[in-house]
Design an enzyme around this catalytic site. Structure first.
Site: not given
Lengths: 396, 418
Positions: B182, B309, B346
């Protein structure tokens, strides 16, 4: 400037098809041995490519087997060993970890039971009920690109800068990224580890059908790179690690020095020889020895030699370590960094294993082992799609 | 003195827009693209929603090459959706940048994971291997030959995107692919920044792409317990229960020459937690060190916006919120915080790159984008959140976070050019 400067190697470790001790591997290289053999991982007798160069044995037992497959475990082993051999020169936030890996593999043993009852339509109709629910909850973690990187950082306590770089030139990318981190001062020591295998069903399928990999039935029938009869390389696998430090910090602990570069040119197949030569030109300091990309394709090999001759001159000595070890994908550059340094320290250059009839052209493909007083050499690596790596190795 | 790194171009294709301006406008309104997955059967899946790019991409995304690719292909037929998305975003950024440099002085830095053959291709490969519970190599060696191109490195290598983009823009300098889960996209921007600062290149295309709305990823993340069973992406909200998979690509063009740039990358840092494979260090040490590292690197800047985030998972959001509070301390009241995953899901390898564009927008346009889905902030995640629609205010500098599975943390500071 095309690279971040020369960095010192203060520790190293490797697993290759020819062994896991650099000195012993060099002896086998000097003897012209080849690791190619009938595929030891699975029965490949119906594949286009039937030979492979595989690491003997298995990774040591570890709790990480729950999350990391075989090659990642080898990568973690060599990483920890290299750091220990370097004397753990930095800890915590001052120790960086830079991993290079070739890319994810399918791991069919996990997938086959899940796919057995599927219907395979475009909408994956009923896929959950027909098998997806059987996937192991940790399946995703096996497919986490940075799983080995993360777990090794825990094992060795490395909390500094770090990345996982990827692709068939990942080793060169990782060496460069670590060198940059050292150059900008974000870490004081960088553990670089790379691992890859080309000996997987789908990879062998692709390499074999594209003609990149050899279709020879026996080791004896494999024709070496830079030979006029070359007809494809032997797929291999390896894991290797080095610890890098700034030369001033390493002082007389430096085993060797490396500088690295990597690029890509968008080719679907291998990168153009021009891309490889350009990397070599950016690194070379009058070097007269080069470990070539050694793709074992007559056209490619010839073009590579011509392009390198423009950079190094026509009489430079041409090696091909992967003629012995097999092509090592993303691990290549780190293996080259270790084995070339070992050869230069020993003052002996290994021959291109199996080279009987060197093809015509510039550079001097080495058919027999010979002594050398050189203290430096270049190394190239090439992979698909269009990925090129290079490094310069120097010994004190 | 380190070289300055200016932001010369931006581009994105997101579930909310085909370009960055279109995406930004939708994000500013607080819209969310999270919706039930339609293009494959998700019956029984632990999570059944995603944020999918609805725009036609065409095979390999050749919009500018072959505009006749107007018919919308089924998602499953784009063998490498990563590349189709990345090319669209990179084209936009490159066109806006209007930079010139020798090819050897242009680098490409991409956050990307491995490509995946489609469900149908994997199914076909399994059938070529006998179709049973065990892989039949003897059959595979013969029967899979017609499928070889589907698993060629140009389709499945993680580095295929960077290699293709390098050729597309004529880059012959350093090319790097970062697969750091990520944090990949943001980490790629860090690498590009470092390369320009060190003089390895003068111009860099940098960013990331995620294309994980496929059956294997939804099942894999779902079985791991990472996805929202409720089907809602609501970072920092009391009701959050996991992330929602999204897809898209975002790129910037960075350069040593200012040109008409209005913003620059002022600070960059990466750290490792060295704590756990999936969980963040609950003390938030790694995240805090990344933020402090980027801020130290940037020097004296006044942070006005944080693009968090913000995954919408219980532990990650709480740990990040606490780390932001500790890092910014007394400066926190002057800051607004947004998290784009509430709107576009995401993107995994692309997540940090779209986050960077959001922070850039705050600095360049004074638009502090909101956290879609956030309606009831968790007391454990107290921050000056932007809720509902965007807030408009001058922002001197913005902080971006990207934190990955495995404890890889990246933070960047983007600031207005002095």
């Amino acid at each position: 400037m095309t690279h971040a400067g020369r960095m010192a190697v203060t520790g190293c470790s490797l697993r290759t098809p020819l062994g896991d001790d650099a000195r012993a591997v060099l002896r086998r290289l000097l003897a012209g041995e080849r690791a190619a053999a009938p595929n030891a991982h699975f029965d490949a007798s119906t594949y286009t490519c039937r030979l492979a160069a595989t690491i003997p044995g298995a990774p040591r037992p570890t709790k990480h087997r729950k999350f990391v497959k075989r090659m990642g475990l080898f990568g973690m082993e060599v990483g920890a060993e290299a750091l220990a051999r370097a004397g753990t020169p930095a800890k915590g936030a001052r120790l960086g970890l830079f991993c290079g890996y070739g890319g994810l593999r399918a791991h069919w043993d996990d997938l086959m039971p899940v796919l057995e009852r599927q219907t395979g339509d475009a909408r994956a109709t009923g896929a959950w009920a027909q098998g997806f629910s059987l996937l192991h909850p940790f399946w995703m973690l096996f497919h986490l690109s940075n799983n080995a990187h993360a777990l090794l950082s825990i094992d060795v306590g490395g909390k500094g800068d770090g990345t996982t770089t990827a692709g068939s030139n990942a080793g060169a990318q990782a060496l460069r990224a670590a060198s940059i981190a050292l150059a900008v001062g974000s870490v004081d020591a960088a553990l670089v580890f790379a691992y890859d295998t080309l000996v997987e069903p789908e990879t062998l399928l692709s390499l074999g059908m594209s003609g990149a990999a050899t279709s020879a039935a026996t080791t004896e029938a494999v024709v070496a790179p830079y030979d006029e009869g070359a007809a494809g390389f032997v797929p291999g696998e390896a894991a290797a690690a080095v610890v890098l430090e700034r030369p001033d910090d390493a002082g007389d602990r430096a085993l060797s020095f490396v500088s690295a570069a990597a690029t890509a040119d968008g080719a679907e197949g291998f990168p153009s020889p021009r891309a490889l030569a350009s990397l070599a030109a950016g690194l070379s300091v009058g070097d007269m020895i080069v470990d070539g990309a050694a793709l074992a394709s007559p056209e490619r090999d010839t073009a590579e030699r011509a392009a390198l001759a423009d950079v190094l001159g026509p009489s430079a000595t041409l090696l091909a370590l992967t003629a012995s070890t097999g092509q090592l994908g993303g691990a290549t550059a780190v293996v080259q960094a270790i084995l070339l340094a070992e050869a230069l320290r020993a003052g002996a250059l290994p021959p291109i294993a199996g080279l009987d009839r060197p093809s015509a052209g510039p550079l001097r493909p080495l058919a027999r082992a010979e002594e050398t007083r050189a203290r430096s050499a270049l190394a190239l690596s090439a992979g698909m799609p269009g990925l090129a790596g290079a490094l310069r190795v120097e010994v004190p | 003195m380190k070289r300055r790194v200016f932001v010369r171009g931006r581009g994105a294709i997101t579930p909310l827009g085909e370009t960055w301006p279109a995406s930004r406008d939708a994000l500013a309104e607080g819209r969310s693209a999270v919706a039930p997955v339609q293009h494959f059967d998700v019956e029984g899946y632990p999570s059944q929603v995603a944020a999918t790019v609805p725009f036609p991409l065409g095979a390999w995304g050749l919009r500018s090459d072959k505009p006749s690719y107007a018919p919308k292909p089924p998602l499953d037929e784009a063998e490498d959706r990563r590349l189709a998305l990345a090319r669209r975003a990179a084209d936009e950024a490159w066109a806006e940048a209007r930079v010139s440099a020798a090819p050897s002085r242009i680098g490409v830095f991409v956050g990307a994971e491995s490509g995946r053959a489609t469900y149908r291709t994997i199914f076909a490969l399994s059938r070529a291997a006998g179709g049973g519970a065990r892989f039949d190599h003897a059959r595979f060696g013969e029967d899979a030959r017609a499928l070889a191109t589907a698993v060629h490195a140009a389709a499945v290598s993680p580095a295929a995107v960077a290699s293709a983009l390098a050729a597309r823009i004529g880059a012959e300098g350093p090319v790097e692919t970062i697969s750091l889960a990520c944090a990949s996209g943001a980490a790629a921007i860090v690498s590009a920044t470092q390369a320009i600062r060190l003089g390895l290149c003068d111009v860099a295309l940098a960013g990331g792409v995620g294309a994980d709305v496929d059956p294997f990823m939804l099942v894999g993340f779902g079985l791991l317990g990472a996805l929202s069973a409720r089907g809602v992406s609501c970072p920092f909200d009391l009701r959050r229960d996991g992330f929602v998979v999204g897809e898209g690509a975002a790129f910037v063009v960075l350069a040593a020459e200012r040109g008409d740039a209005r913003a620059e990358v002022a600070g960059a840092a990466r750290t490792l937690d060295a704590f756990h494979l999936t969980a963040p260090d609950q003390a938030g040490d790694g995240a805090e060190r990344a933020m402090r590292g980027a801020l130290d690197d940037a020097g004296r800047v006044a942070i006005g916006y944080v693009q968090a985030h913000g995954t919408s998972t219980q532990l990650n959001d709480a740990v990040e919120a606490a780390a932001i509070r500790r890092t910014l301390g007394d400066a926190l009241p002057n800051v607004h915080v947004g998290a784009v995953k509430g709107a576009v899901g995401h993107w995994v390898a692309g997540a940090g790159a779209i986050g960077f564009l959001c922070a850039l927008e705050a600095v360049e346009g004074g638009i502090c984008l909101p956290t879609a889905g956030l309606t009831e902030p968790d007391p454990a995640c107290v921050l000056p959140h932007v809720v509902g629609a965007a807030k408009r205010k001058p922002v001197e500098a913005a902080l971006v976070n990207a934190f990955a599975f495995g404890g890889a943390n990246t933070s960047l500071v983007v600031s207005r050019c002095a």
